[in-house]
Scaffold this motif. Structure first.
Motif, PDB file in Angstrom:
ATOM      1  N   UNK A  40       0.836  -1.185   0.000  1.00 21.09           N
ATOM      2  CA  UNK A  40       0.000   0.000   0.000  1.00 21.09           C
ATOM      3  C   UNK A  40       0.881   1.250   0.000  1.00 21.09           C
ATOM      4  N   UNK A  41       0.579   2.224  -0.848  1.00 19.23           N
ATOM      5  CA  UNK A  41       1.333   3.459  -0.930  1.00 19.23           C
ATOM      6  C   UNK A  41       1.029   4.335   0.278  1.00 19.23           C
ATOM      7  N   UNK A  42       2.105   4.903   0.854  1.00 22.48           N
ATOM      8  CA  UNK A  42       1.910   5.760   2.021  1.00 22.48           C
ATOM      9  C   UNK A  42       1.263   7.073   1.611  1.00 22.48           C
ATOM     10  N   UNK A  43       0.205   7.451   2.320  1.00 21.44           N
ATOM     11  CA  UNK A  43      -0.469   8.714   2.046  1.00 21.44           C
ATOM     12  C   UNK A  43       0.218   9.840   2.807  1.00 21.44           C
ATOM     13  N   UNK A  44       0.355  10.993   2.156  1.00 18.89           N
ATOM     14  CA  UNK A  44       0.991  12.147   2.784  1.00 18.89           C
ATOM     15  C   UNK A  44      -0.001  12.854   3.705  1.00 18.89           C
ATOM     16  N   UNK A  45       0.496  13.300   4.853  1.00 17.72           N
ATOM     17  CA  UNK A  45      -0.328  14.090   5.761  1.00 17.72           C
ATOM     18  C   UNK A  45       0.447  15.346   6.142  1.00 17.72           C
TER      19      UNK A  45
ATOM     20  N   UNK B 182       2.738  17.913   7.778  1.00 17.33           N
ATOM     21  CA  UNK B 182       3.967  17.661   8.519  1.00 17.33           C
ATOM     22  C   UNK B 182       3.839  17.952   9.998  1.00 17.33           C
ATOM     23  N   UNK B 183       3.113  19.025  10.330  1.00 20.19           N
ATOM     24  CA  UNK B 183       2.918  19.370  11.734  1.00 20.19           C
ATOM     25  C   UNK B 183       2.132  18.317  12.490  1.00 20.19           C
ATOM     26  N   UNK B 184       1.103  17.774  11.829  1.00 22.00           N
ATOM     27  CA  UNK B 184       0.298  16.730  12.445  1.00 22.00           C
ATOM     28  C   UNK B 184       1.125  15.471  12.652  1.00 22.00           C
ATOM     29  N   UNK B 185       1.943  15.126  11.661  1.00 23.88           N
ATOM     30  CA  UNK B 185       2.790  13.932  11.761  1.00 23.88           C
ATOM     31  C   UNK B 185       3.778  14.071  12.921  1.00 23.88           C
ATOM     32  N   UNK B 186       4.388  15.241  13.034  1.00 25.32           N
ATOM     33  CA  UNK B 186       5.333  15.478  14.124  1.00 25.32           C
ATOM     34  C   UNK B 186       4.630  15.419  15.475  1.00 25.32           C
ATOM     35  N   UNK B 187       3.423  15.985  15.551  1.00 25.69           N
ATOM     36  CA  UNK B 187       2.659  15.975  16.799  1.00 25.69           C
ATOM     37  C   UNK B 187       2.319  14.548  17.220  1.00 25.69           C
ATOM     38  N   UNK B 188       1.955  13.713  16.268  1.00 25.16           N
ATOM     39  CA  UNK B 188       1.608  12.324  16.583  1.00 25.16           C
ATOM     40  C   UNK B 188       2.836  11.526  17.004  1.00 25.16           C
ATOM     41  N   UNK B 189       4.001  11.866  16.445  1.00 29.38           N
ATOM     42  CA  UNK B 189       5.216  11.119  16.764  1.00 29.38           C
ATOM     43  C   UNK B 189       5.847  11.581  18.071  1.00 29.38           C
ATOM     44  N   UNK B 190       5.849  12.893  18.311  1.00 33.36           N
ATOM     45  CA  UNK B 190       6.521  13.430  19.490  1.00 33.36           C
ATOM     46  C   UNK B 190       5.571  13.758  20.639  1.00 33.36           C
ATOM     47  N   UNK B 191       4.267  13.899  20.327  1.00 33.03           N
ATOM     48  CA  UNK B 191       3.290  14.258  21.351  1.00 33.03           C
ATOM     49  C   UNK B 191       3.301  13.352  22.559  1.00 33.03           C
ATOM     50  N   UNK B 192       3.254  12.027  22.387  1.00 29.21           N
ATOM     51  CA  UNK B 192       3.250  11.137  23.556  1.00 29.21           C
ATOM     52  C   UNK B 192       4.488  11.292  24.429  1.00 29.21           C
ATOM     53  N   UNK B 193       5.654  11.514  23.803  1.00 31.02           N
ATOM     54  CA  UNK B 193       6.899  11.667  24.570  1.00 31.02           C
ATOM     55  C   UNK B 193       6.850  12.943  25.404  1.00 31.02           C
TER      56      UNK B 193
ATOM     57  N   UNK C 248      -1.626   4.404  16.111  1.00 33.45           N
ATOM     58  CA  UNK C 248      -2.800   3.926  15.386  1.00 33.45           C
ATOM     59  C   UNK C 248      -3.388   5.003  14.485  1.00 33.45           C
ATOM     60  N   UNK C 249      -3.449   6.247  14.997  1.00 32.74           N
ATOM     61  CA  UNK C 249      -3.960   7.360  14.191  1.00 32.74           C
ATOM     62  C   UNK C 249      -3.041   7.612  13.008  1.00 32.74           C
ATOM     63  N   UNK C 250      -1.735   7.582  13.259  1.00 30.21           N
ATOM     64  CA  UNK C 250      -0.758   7.786  12.186  1.00 30.21           C
ATOM     65  C   UNK C 250      -0.909   6.722  11.108  1.00 30.21           C
TER      66      UNK C 250
ATOM     67  N   UNK D 142      -4.123   7.373   9.102  1.00 30.86           N
ATOM     68  CA  UNK D 142      -4.040   8.532   8.207  1.00 30.86           C
ATOM     69  C   UNK D 142      -3.107   8.296   7.022  1.00 30.86           C
ATOM     70  N   UNK D 143      -2.005   7.589   7.268  1.00 29.10           N
ATOM     71  CA  UNK D 143      -1.011   7.396   6.201  1.00 29.10           C
ATOM     72  C   UNK D 143      -1.142   6.057   5.490  1.00 29.10           C
ATOM     73  N   UNK D 144      -1.823   5.107   6.121  1.00 25.51           N
ATOM     74  CA  UNK D 144      -1.916   3.772   5.542  1.00 25.51           C
ATOM     75  C   UNK D 144      -0.602   3.019   5.617  1.00 25.51           C
ATOM     76  N   UNK D 145       0.314   3.501   6.472  1.00 20.74           N
ATOM     77  CA  UNK D 145       1.646   2.890   6.531  1.00 20.74           C
ATOM     78  C   UNK D 145       2.186   2.946   7.949  1.00 20.74           C
TER      79      UNK D 145
END
Length: 199
Positions: free
Chosen positions: A1-6, A8-19, A60-62, A65-68
């Motif tokens: 499956x091709x990764x969908x673009x989202x 950048x700010x949302x992606x960073x928030x999902x990756x770093x937010x929990x930390x 899970x949200x990431x 949203x991206x399919x990847x």
């Protein structure tokens, strides 16, 4: 499956937010003790218990949203769940403090296994981000493997010799900064071994 673009700010928030949420919650609850089902838990354990589902929901949200979901992300989620769960189950923060050690040992070992086969598994993950020649990928992979092993050793030294609060600062900011600095210092290699045609 091709990764969908989202975004950048949302992606960073999902990756770093929990930390960052873990860090803020720790500062808030570090000196408190909670009695749950007749057992006393330090603030660190309670924050760890909250971090695991927040991290998994974020991943899970990431994914939705991206399919990847990269293999590194999936392995990180498993290690966080296992070692965080052990800390909660045994009411012992040491297991969670060992988590970065296990993650970096695992990543370093995977890269090392690829190198022994004459392959760069890093290229498989990041080829579209950094177009390098085969030689460039092999050099970068060797350096990153050693860097991961170094971070694993450093984490062991920090959590075993320093206070819990220092380790939390190190985990939240030190490790992230170290990875950023590593890739910045590889700019010359990326320029020298770029697979893009030179003018």
């Amino acid at each position: 499956m091709t990764e969908r673009k989202i975004n950048g700010g949302l992606k960073t928030a999902l990756e770093l937010g929990p930390v960052l949420a873990f860090f803020v919650a720790y500062l808030w609850l570090k000196d408190r003790t909670f009695v749950i089902a007749g057992t006393e838990y330090e603030g660190f354990i309670v924050v760890t218990a909250g971090f695991i589902p927040i991290f998994l929901i974020s991943i899970g949200i990431l994914w939705a949203l991206t399919g990847h979901l990269s293999k590194m992300q999936a392995m990180t989620a498993i290690i966080i769940t296992v070692f965080g769960g052990l800390s909660i189950w045994f009411n012992d923060p040491q297991f969670f403090k060992m988590k970065p050690t296990m993650i970096y040992l695992l990543f370093g070992s995977i890269l090392g296994a690829g190198l022994l086969r004459g392959r760069s598994y890093l290229q498989t993950v990041m080829d579209t981000v950094m177009p390098l020649t085969h030689e460039g990928w092999m050099i970068l992979t060797r350096r990153l493997m050693l860097f991961f092993f170094g971070l694993a050793l450093l984490n062991e030294i920090i959590w075993r010799t320093q206070s819990e609060e220092i380790w939390v600062y190190f985990k939240t900011f030190g490790l992230t900064a170290a990875i950023f600095v590593f890739f910045v210092t590889q700019s010359r290699l990326m320029s020298t071994y770029s697979s893009h045609p030179k003018d």
